[in-house]
Write a protein that holds these residues in place. Structure first.
Motif, PDB file in Angstrom:
ATOM      1  N   VAL A   1       5.558 -41.817  -4.126  1.00 29.52           N
ATOM      2  CA  VAL A   1       6.546 -42.852  -4.448  1.00 29.52           C
ATOM      3  C   VAL A   1       5.828 -44.078  -4.992  1.00 29.52           C
ATOM      4  O   VAL A   1       6.281 -44.724  -5.936  1.00 29.52           O
ATOM      5  CB  VAL A   1       7.387 -43.204  -3.197  1.00 29.52           C
ATOM      6  CG1 VAL A   1       8.312 -44.383  -3.493  1.00 29.52           C
ATOM      7  CG2 VAL A   1       8.179 -41.997  -2.720  1.00 29.52           C
ATOM      8  N   GLU A   2       4.667 -44.382  -4.425  1.00 28.01           N
ATOM      9  CA  GLU A   2       3.924 -45.555  -4.895  1.00 28.01           C
ATOM     10  C   GLU A   2       3.466 -45.383  -6.349  1.00 28.01           C
ATOM     11  O   GLU A   2       3.572 -46.313  -7.151  1.00 28.01           O
ATOM     12  CB  GLU A   2       2.719 -45.782  -3.982  1.00 28.01           C
ATOM     13  CG  GLU A   2       2.221 -47.179  -4.065  1.00 28.01           C
ATOM     14  CD  GLU A   2       1.023 -47.403  -3.149  1.00 28.01           C
ATOM     15  OE1 GLU A   2       0.861 -46.630  -2.190  1.00 28.01           O
ATOM     16  OE2 GLU A   2       0.259 -48.326  -3.436  1.00 28.01           O
ATOM     17  N   ASP A   3       2.963 -44.163  -6.689  1.00 24.69           N
ATOM     18  CA  ASP A   3       2.601 -43.880  -8.096  1.00 24.69           C
ATOM     19  C   ASP A   3       3.791 -44.177  -9.004  1.00 24.69           C
ATOM     20  O   ASP A   3       3.649 -44.812 -10.048  1.00 24.69           O
ATOM     21  CB  ASP A   3       2.304 -42.376  -8.312  1.00 24.69           C
ATOM     22  CG  ASP A   3       1.051 -41.902  -7.612  1.00 24.69           C
ATOM     23  OD1 ASP A   3       0.159 -42.731  -7.366  1.00 24.69           O
ATOM     24  OD2 ASP A   3       0.969 -40.677  -7.312  1.00 24.69           O
ATOM     25  N   GLU A   4       4.943 -43.677  -8.600  1.00 21.87           N
ATOM     26  CA  GLU A   4       6.130 -43.761  -9.461  1.00 21.87           C
ATOM     27  C   GLU A   4       6.616 -45.200  -9.572  1.00 21.87           C
ATOM     28  O   GLU A   4       7.017 -45.643 -10.646  1.00 21.87           O
ATOM     29  CB  GLU A   4       7.254 -42.873  -8.908  1.00 21.87           C
ATOM     30  CG  GLU A   4       6.859 -41.409  -8.705  1.00 21.87           C
ATOM     31  CD  GLU A   4       6.575 -40.677 -10.019  1.00 21.87           C
ATOM     32  OE1 GLU A   4       5.922 -41.247 -10.905  1.00 21.87           O
ATOM     33  OE2 GLU A   4       7.016 -39.519 -10.142  1.00 21.87           O
ATOM     34  N   ARG A   5       6.548 -45.927  -8.468  1.00 18.68           N
ATOM     35  CA  ARG A   5       6.963 -47.332  -8.473  1.00 18.68           C
ATOM     36  C   ARG A   5       6.088 -48.118  -9.452  1.00 18.68           C
ATOM     37  O   ARG A   5       6.565 -48.922 -10.232  1.00 18.68           O
ATOM     38  CB  ARG A   5       6.820 -47.896  -7.061  1.00 18.68           C
ATOM     39  CG  ARG A   5       8.047 -48.632  -6.588  1.00 18.68           C
ATOM     40  CD  ARG A   5       7.793 -49.354  -5.305  1.00 18.68           C
ATOM     41  NE  ARG A   5       7.961 -48.537  -4.119  1.00 18.68           N
ATOM     42  CZ  ARG A   5       7.041 -48.332  -3.181  1.00 18.68           C
ATOM     43  NH1 ARG A   5       5.842 -48.866  -3.272  1.00 18.68           N
ATOM     44  NH2 ARG A   5       7.309 -47.588  -2.130  1.00 18.68           N
ATOM     45  N   ARG A   6       4.777 -47.826  -9.374  1.00 17.41           N
ATOM     46  CA  ARG A   6       3.831 -48.536 -10.240  1.00 17.41           C
ATOM     47  C   ARG A   6       4.140 -48.259 -11.718  1.00 17.41           C
ATOM     48  O   ARG A   6       4.182 -49.160 -12.540  1.00 17.41           O
ATOM     49  CB  ARG A   6       2.392 -48.108  -9.905  1.00 17.41           C
ATOM     50  CG  ARG A   6       1.357 -49.059 -10.466  1.00 17.41           C
ATOM     51  CD  ARG A   6      -0.072 -48.666 -10.133  1.00 17.41           C
ATOM     52  NE  ARG A   6      -0.260 -48.272  -8.759  1.00 17.41           N
ATOM     53  CZ  ARG A   6      -0.641 -47.057  -8.351  1.00 17.41           C
ATOM     54  NH1 ARG A   6      -0.870 -46.102  -9.232  1.00 17.41           N
ATOM     55  NH2 ARG A   6      -0.796 -46.789  -7.075  1.00 17.41           N
ATOM     56  N   LEU A   7       4.401 -46.995 -12.034  1.00 17.58           N
ATOM     57  CA  LEU A   7       4.720 -46.636 -13.429  1.00 17.58           C
ATOM     58  C   LEU A   7       5.977 -47.346 -13.928  1.00 17.58           C
ATOM     59  O   LEU A   7       6.001 -47.895 -15.031  1.00 17.58           O
ATOM     60  CB  LEU A   7       4.985 -45.124 -13.525  1.00 17.58           C
ATOM     61  CG  LEU A   7       3.847 -44.199 -13.869  1.00 17.58           C
ATOM     62  CD1 LEU A   7       4.392 -42.803 -14.143  1.00 17.58           C
ATOM     63  CD2 LEU A   7       3.094 -44.696 -15.098  1.00 17.58           C
ATOM     64  N   LEU A   8       7.021 -47.317 -13.091  1.00 18.14           N
ATOM     65  CA  LEU A   8       8.289 -47.943 -13.493  1.00 18.14           C
ATOM     66  C   LEU A   8       8.092 -49.429 -13.750  1.00 18.14           C
ATOM     67  O   LEU A   8       8.645 -49.985 -14.706  1.00 18.14           O
ATOM     68  CB  LEU A   8       9.360 -47.733 -12.409  1.00 18.14           C
ATOM     69  CG  LEU A   8       9.819 -46.289 -12.159  1.00 18.14           C
ATOM     70  CD1 LEU A   8      10.809 -46.232 -11.001  1.00 18.14           C
ATOM     71  CD2 LEU A   8      10.440 -45.679 -13.408  1.00 18.14           C
ATOM     72  N   ALA A   9       7.274 -50.067 -12.892  1.00 19.05           N
ATOM     73  CA  ALA A   9       7.059 -51.511 -13.032  1.00 19.05           C
ATOM     74  C   ALA A   9       6.165 -51.816 -14.238  1.00 19.05           C
ATOM     75  O   ALA A   9       6.509 -52.633 -15.088  1.00 19.05           O
ATOM     76  CB  ALA A   9       6.440 -52.067 -11.752  1.00 19.05           C
ATOM     77  N   GLU A  10       5.019 -51.098 -14.329  1.00 16.86           N
ATOM     78  CA  GLU A  10       4.053 -51.376 -15.409  1.00 16.86           C
ATOM     79  C   GLU A  10       4.679 -51.250 -16.784  1.00 16.86           C
ATOM     80  O   GLU A  10       4.382 -52.005 -17.692  1.00 16.86           O
ATOM     81  CB  GLU A  10       2.900 -50.364 -15.341  1.00 16.86           C
ATOM     82  CG  GLU A  10       1.665 -50.894 -14.675  1.00 16.86           C
ATOM     83  CD  GLU A  10       0.622 -49.790 -14.486  1.00 16.86           C
ATOM     84  OE1 GLU A  10       0.646 -48.795 -15.243  1.00 16.86           O
ATOM     85  OE2 GLU A  10      -0.190 -49.925 -13.565  1.00 16.86           O
ATOM     86  N   HIS A  11       5.549 -50.269 -16.924  1.00 14.59           N
ATOM     87  CA  HIS A  11       6.134 -49.994 -18.250  1.00 14.59           C
ATOM     88  C   HIS A  11       7.521 -50.595 -18.407  1.00 14.59           C
ATOM     89  O   HIS A  11       8.210 -50.320 -19.376  1.00 14.59           O
ATOM     90  CB  HIS A  11       6.153 -48.485 -18.498  1.00 14.59           C
ATOM     91  CG  HIS A  11       4.777 -47.891 -18.558  1.00 14.59           C
ATOM     92  ND1 HIS A  11       3.974 -47.968 -19.673  1.00 14.59           N
ATOM     93  CD2 HIS A  11       4.034 -47.246 -17.620  1.00 14.59           C
ATOM     94  CE1 HIS A  11       2.812 -47.391 -19.425  1.00 14.59           C
ATOM     95  NE2 HIS A  11       2.824 -46.940 -18.184  1.00 14.59           N
ATOM     96  N   ARG A  12       7.949 -51.392 -17.441  1.00 19.20           N
ATOM     97  CA  ARG A  12       9.252 -52.083 -17.489  1.00 19.20           C
ATOM     98  C   ARG A  12      10.363 -51.102 -17.896  1.00 19.20           C
ATOM     99  O   ARG A  12      11.099 -51.301 -18.846  1.00 19.20           O
ATOM    100  CB  ARG A  12       9.183 -53.282 -18.454  1.00 19.20           C
ATOM    101  CG  ARG A  12       8.251 -54.380 -17.934  1.00 19.20           C
ATOM    102  CD  ARG A  12       8.116 -55.532 -18.903  1.00 19.20           C
ATOM    103  NE  ARG A  12       7.295 -55.181 -20.060  1.00 19.20           N
ATOM    104  CZ  ARG A  12       7.724 -55.071 -21.318  1.00 19.20           C
ATOM    105  NH1 ARG A  12       8.972 -55.317 -21.612  1.00 19.20           N
ATOM    106  NH2 ARG A  12       6.887 -54.746 -22.282  1.00 19.20           N
ATOM    107  N   ILE A  13      10.439 -50.014 -17.126  1.00 20.35           N
ATOM    108  CA  ILE A  13      11.375 -48.928 -17.450  1.00 20.35           C
ATOM    109  C   ILE A  13      12.816 -49.346 -17.119  1.00 20.35           C
ATOM    110  O   ILE A  13      13.083 -49.875 -16.037  1.00 20.35           O
ATOM    111  CB  ILE A  13      10.982 -47.654 -16.661  1.00 20.35           C
ATOM    112  CG1 ILE A  13       9.604 -47.148 -17.084  1.00 20.35           C
ATOM    113  CG2 ILE A  13      12.058 -46.580 -16.792  1.00 20.35           C
ATOM    114  CD1 ILE A  13       9.477 -46.685 -18.527  1.00 20.35           C
TER     115      ILE A  13
END
Ligand code: NAP
Length: 240
Positions: free
Chosen positions: A173-185
């Motif tokens: 979940v942490e990996d996914e949270r980071r991706l969503l935030a970094e790429h402003r999804i």
């Protein structure tokens, strides 16, 4: 018994591991990935050549039971399994993990197909987890920006504004949270594959809407949700 497992999924590998000591197991992979995770036991790779090819394989290898443990979206292979099992009089078991169900706080929009998901998008920053073979459906959406995650590099046609992330799960979940935030999804697009739901948990926590692509219809055959249930079924398959 001689068991042919149509694989390419975690559940198929798990089943091969569970029954390798009890039955002679052949696992079949489509050969889409260059470095597949190999199951225990015998493995064959590549298409059979349609229904007739699979029926001939079942007869030639004197297979007693066919297990369709392919991905829920591998609809053609599943149809072929029903037809070939019927033609060769080999009982068929479907091993299919359950789809996902929404929890409070989820903002899911169900669509019937990848094409419908593409038609719904408009100017968003999109996280695509639908597999490299679906990218063509999003080509031409020049107003959107895409982050596409896949195991193997995609091939054209694909969206113009695209970043590809080559990675193989499972993800936390942490990996996914980071991706969503970094790429402003703004929106996550996924197939209703079932299994690990880390990206869905992260989307819920971050209030990111999800376009959830419904599964194709399932052929009528005995179906179990787990490898353990499939192993138990194989101990008492129906009499021909
Ligand atoms: P598909 O469209 O249903 O099948 C197309 C053709 O690929 C079949 O007619 C068959 O060729 C061959 N094929 C598919 N699965 C096979 C297998 N396990 N063993 C031997 N041949 C196979 O399949 P797909 O959606 O491209 O999926 C291909 C593989 O990737 C499957 O094994 C599936 O479990 C795995 N996978 C699929 C997805 C997905 O989203 N679709 C996701 C993860 C993993 P012939 O007609 O020549 O026999």
């Amino acid at each position: 018994m001689r068991v042919l497992i149509l694989g390419g999924t975690t559940e198929a590998r798990e089943l091969a591991r569970l029954i390798a000591g009890e039955h002679r197991v052949i696992s079949s992979l489509a050969g889409r990935t260059g470095t597949p995770r190999l199951p225990d036991g015998e493995v064959r790779v590549g298409g059979f050549g349609g229904v007739d090819g699979l029926a001939a394989f079942l007869a030639g290898e004197r297979i007693d039971v066919l297990v369709d443990a392919t991905h829920p979206f591998a609809a053609t292979m599943s149809e072929h399994a029903v037809a070939a099992g019927g033609a060769a009089a080999v009982p068929l078991l479907i091993l299919r993990r359950p789809g996902w169900t929404a929890s409070p706080g989820d903002d899911w929009h169900r669509v019937a197909s990848v094409a419908e998901a593409a038609a719904t998008l408009n100017r968003e920053r999109v996280f695509l987890t639908t597999g490299r073979q679906t990218l063509r459906a999003f080509a031409g959406l020049d107003d959107c920006w895409f982050l596409a995650r896949s195991v193997e590099p995609p091939e054209p046609p694909m969206p113009r504004r695209l970043e590809v992330l080559l990675a193989r799960g499972p993800f936390t979940v942490e990996d996914e949270r980071r991706l969503l935030a970094e790429h402003r999804i703004d929106v996550l697009v996924t197939k209703d594959s079932g299994g690990s739901d880390a990206k869905l948990v992260a989307a819920r926590e971050m209030a990111v809407p999800v376009l959830m692509i419904d599964r194709p219809g399932r052929p009528a055959a005995p179906t179990v949700p787990t490898a353990a249930a499939a192993a138990a079924w194989l101990r008492r398959p129906p009499r021909p």
